[in-house]
Design an enzyme around this catalytic site. Structure first.
Site, mmCIF file in Angstrom:
data_model
loop_
_atom_site.group_PDB
_atom_site.id
_atom_site.type_symbol
_atom_site.label_atom_id
_atom_site.label_comp_id
_atom_site.label_asym_id
_atom_site.label_seq_id
_atom_site.Cartn_x
_atom_site.Cartn_y
_atom_site.Cartn_z
ATOM 1 C CG HIS A 3 -1.830 1.377 1.438
ATOM 2 N ND1 HIS A 3 -1.685 2.246 2.550
ATOM 3 C CD2 HIS A 3 -2.764 1.702 0.697
ATOM 4 C CE1 HIS A 3 -2.488 3.005 2.313
ATOM 5 N NE2 HIS A 3 -3.247 2.849 1.264
ATOM 6 C CG HIS A 52 -0.622 9.914 0.191
ATOM 7 N ND1 HIS A 52 -1.050 9.108 -0.271
ATOM 8 C CD2 HIS A 52 -1.164 10.393 1.263
ATOM 9 C CE1 HIS A 52 -2.279 8.604 0.774
ATOM 10 N NE2 HIS A 52 -2.196 9.516 1.503
#
EC number: 3.1.4.11
Length: 645
Positions: A177, A222
């Site tokens: 992840h 991100h």
């Protein structure tokens, strides 16, 4: 009077060390190097301490006799000598037949024969006269006991030994992840090393968070945070270089795609030009309507992303120009929690009754099964990128009933850890029914801003294939991840047990039935070997904790007594017994800690592996640091025995 063996041993020993003593005496540094030359690498801190104890004149230099004492302290360990003496008559030499007896009775090497024992003698016995007589000295025996052949992990499990011709959904798949992050999710750096490191560790599903970048260059970071940015093409180039270094089996690129159609086309060009024939861009002829096997997809890169249209439509468009074509896709976000709002776990019979009712119902009455609390999000998907999605079409999980009726074989659903946890407790049968048919990915909840991880075991217990962890964050979850995927040669694919693939068996991890085959496991913790050296380990008490992770009933741990001030050779001689109900899902973790009464315990090292991948007999347990670094020669020495009912 010295025996023939003792003279041979003395000649051999002096031939190995005499060049180092031409100047008379040697220092601690030379002592350390000489021990490595004699095939016994040591932590320098341990060598320094033992050197100081044998430096009788405090000159910082020792004689050949002093070195011989140090050598025997390190190599002729008491617990090894005790085992050796048990199988020798004169406590000097182990005959070939006694070696075979030891290997079969203690090490459970049942296929051991004369040729195998000779091979071991030839490989590990350093004294020529002893070797030529097909015997073994304590020198050879110690080298064998400290070799890779006596490690706890089965050599069989260190190869790809499982059937790799089952469909993809029959395997656990090593998954990461936020692969691009090497720290937290708010300010931490994005780094190409995140992808390289994950691939080298055998990870087979990588996450790539894609956004529009300057000068028509897609970037990876991100979104809406201060994390640094990487070029998409740099990430893909790194993946291309390292994808199949550790494993030949397929890599799935899980795209979190926030790019405009124009930059999606740039992504498509980069994927095609970089991967070439490695990129799967069409269905395999043998698998038009079912998932292929890892074997059929060897050396292939699969794209996981949103997709428009069907696979047959994709095939019809092969070779056509799709540039400039983007389609609107409505992503329906369902918030129906009927299936996970109950307070009592559903029984197997209740689940079967509900499925039967669905099968007998008019399909038109099922149209509203996911209508509650529905939201619509519109997406623009470049057709060129969409057509690269073959067997891993990304879909948000709606509910189990919807999946049974509508989900296609090539659709991979994702759900957050909180919902997955609730469903695994309340709807375990239904969850297993779902994962037996479809690939399911579980990811950490968004509130884990520090990139912490959940315990993956609870989701493996219900058959989730892609349990995605933050590989950059060390700790128990990653220890379990690394231990799980040691199996099957570290290929990143581990075949699920049959009771998670065959839905007729009615397995429930929360209530495992008594018709399984439990394992009674006995471990004798004998000693520690050159445990990691730091200030606490030399002045604090050292303990060993043995933990088992699996179905809830198999979660247990036992702890040794504390050994004071001895990181070099602590002795425990304690025995622990575990009854493991579902060994196919169980992992065992060995933890070595210093016991601090004020500052708390400090991890010295750990090792995790599947229970069924353990060798029996006298075995060495290698230790790894919190970050996963191998701490050789630090290890535990144990005796393992287990049987299945």
């Amino acid at each position: 009077m010295e025996s023939h063996y003792e003279l041979a041993e003395a000649r051999w020993f002096m031939s190995k060390i005499q060049d180092y003593f031409r100047g008379g005496k040697i220092s601690a540094g030379i002592t350390h190097k000489l021990l490595e030359k004699l095939d016994f690498p040591c932590h320098f801190a341990h060598v320094k301490r033992i050197f100081k104890e044998n430096d009788r004149h405090n000159q910082g230099r020792i004689t050949t006799e002093d070195f011989r004492t140090i050598y025997r302290c390190i190599v002729h360990r008491e617990e090894i000598v005790e085992i050796f003496n048990t199988y020798t008559e004169n406590r000097k030499i182990l005959p070939e037949d006694s070696l075979i007896e030891f290997l079969t009775q203690e090490q459970y090497e049942m296929e051991m024969d004369e040729s195998s024992s000779v091979e071991i003698i030839q490989k590990y016995e350093p004294i020529a006269e002893v070797k030529n007589e097909r015997q073994m000295s304590i020198e050879g025996f110690a080298r064998y006991m400290f070799s890779s052949e006596c490690l706890l992990f089965k050599e069989t499990c260190n190869t790809v030994y499982q059937d790799m011709n089952k469909p993809l959904n029959d395997y656990y798949i090593s998954s990461s992840h936020n692969t691009y992050l090497i720290s937290d999710q708010i300010l931490g750096p994005s780094d190409i090393w995140g992808y390289i490191s994950a691939l080298v560790k055998g990870c087979r599903c990588l996450e790539i968070d894609c956004w529009d970048g300057a000068q028509n260059e897609p970037i990876v970071y991100h979104g809406y945070t201060l994390t640094s940015k990487l070029l998409f093409k740099t990430v893909i180039q790194a993946i291309n270089k390292y994808a199949f270094v550790t494993s030949d089996y397929p890599v799935v690129l899980s795209l979190e795609n926030h790019c405009s159609p124009g930059q999606q086309e740039v992504m498509t060009d980069i994927l095609q030009s970089t991967f070439g024939d490695f990129l799967l861009s069409d269905i395999l002829d043998e698998f038009p309507d079912s998932l292929p096997s890892p074997e059929a997809l060897k050396f292939k890169i699969l794209v996981k992303n949103k997709k428009v249209g069907t696979l047959s439509e994709t095939r019809e468009r092969l070779g056509t120009d799709k540039r400039g074509i983007a389609l609107d896709l409505e992503e329906e976000i369902y918030e129906n929690e009927d299936e996970d709002s109950g307070k009592e776990p559903e029984t197997w019979d209740d689940f079967l009754s509900r499925v039967k009712e669905e099968q007998e119902a008019d399909p038109s009455t099922l149209s509203g099964i996911a209508d509650a609390k529905k939201k619509i999000r519109k997406l623009r998907v470049a057709l060129a990128l969409s057509d690269l999605v073959i067997y891993t079409k990304a879909e948000k999980f709606r509910n189990f009933q919807y999946s049974r009726v509508y989900q296609q074989f090539n659709e991979t659903t994702s759900m957050g850890e909180s919902r997955a946890r609730k469903l695994s407790k309340l709807r375990a049968h239904e969850f297993i029914f779902h994962t037996a048919a479809f690939i399911t990915r579980v990811y950490p909840k968004f509130t884990r801003a520090d990139s912490s991880n959940f315990n993956p075991q609870e989701f493996w217990n219900v058959g989730c294939q892609m349990v995605a962890l933050n590989f950059q964050t060390p700790g128990l979850p990653m220890d379990l991840q690394n231990g799980k995927f040691l199996d099957n040669g570290g290929s990143g694919y581990v075949l699920k047990p049959d009771f998670l693939r065959d839905t007729t068996l009615g397995f429930n991890p929360n209530e495992p039935e008594g018709d399984g085959h439990p394992v009674t496991l006995t471990i004798r913790l004998i000693s520690g070997i050159q445990l990691p050296v730091n200030v606490p380990s030399n002045t604090s008490d050292i303990i060993v904790i043995i933990e088992v992770y699996g179905v809830p009933n198999d979660h247990m741990k036992q702890q040794s007594r504390a050994v004071k001030n001895n990181a070099f050779s602590p002795r425990w001689n304690e025995t622990f017994t575990f009854l493991i109900q579902v060994p196919e899902l169980a992992l065992i973790r060995f933890v070595v800690e210093t016991q601090g009464f004020l500052s708390g315990n400090e991890l010295l090292g750990q090792y995790t592996l599947p229970v069924l991948c353990m060798n029996k007999g006298y075995r060495r347990v290698p230790l790894f640091s919190k970050s996963g670094a191998n701490l050789e020669p630090s290890s535990l020495f144990i005796y393992v025995w287990y049987y299945r009912e």
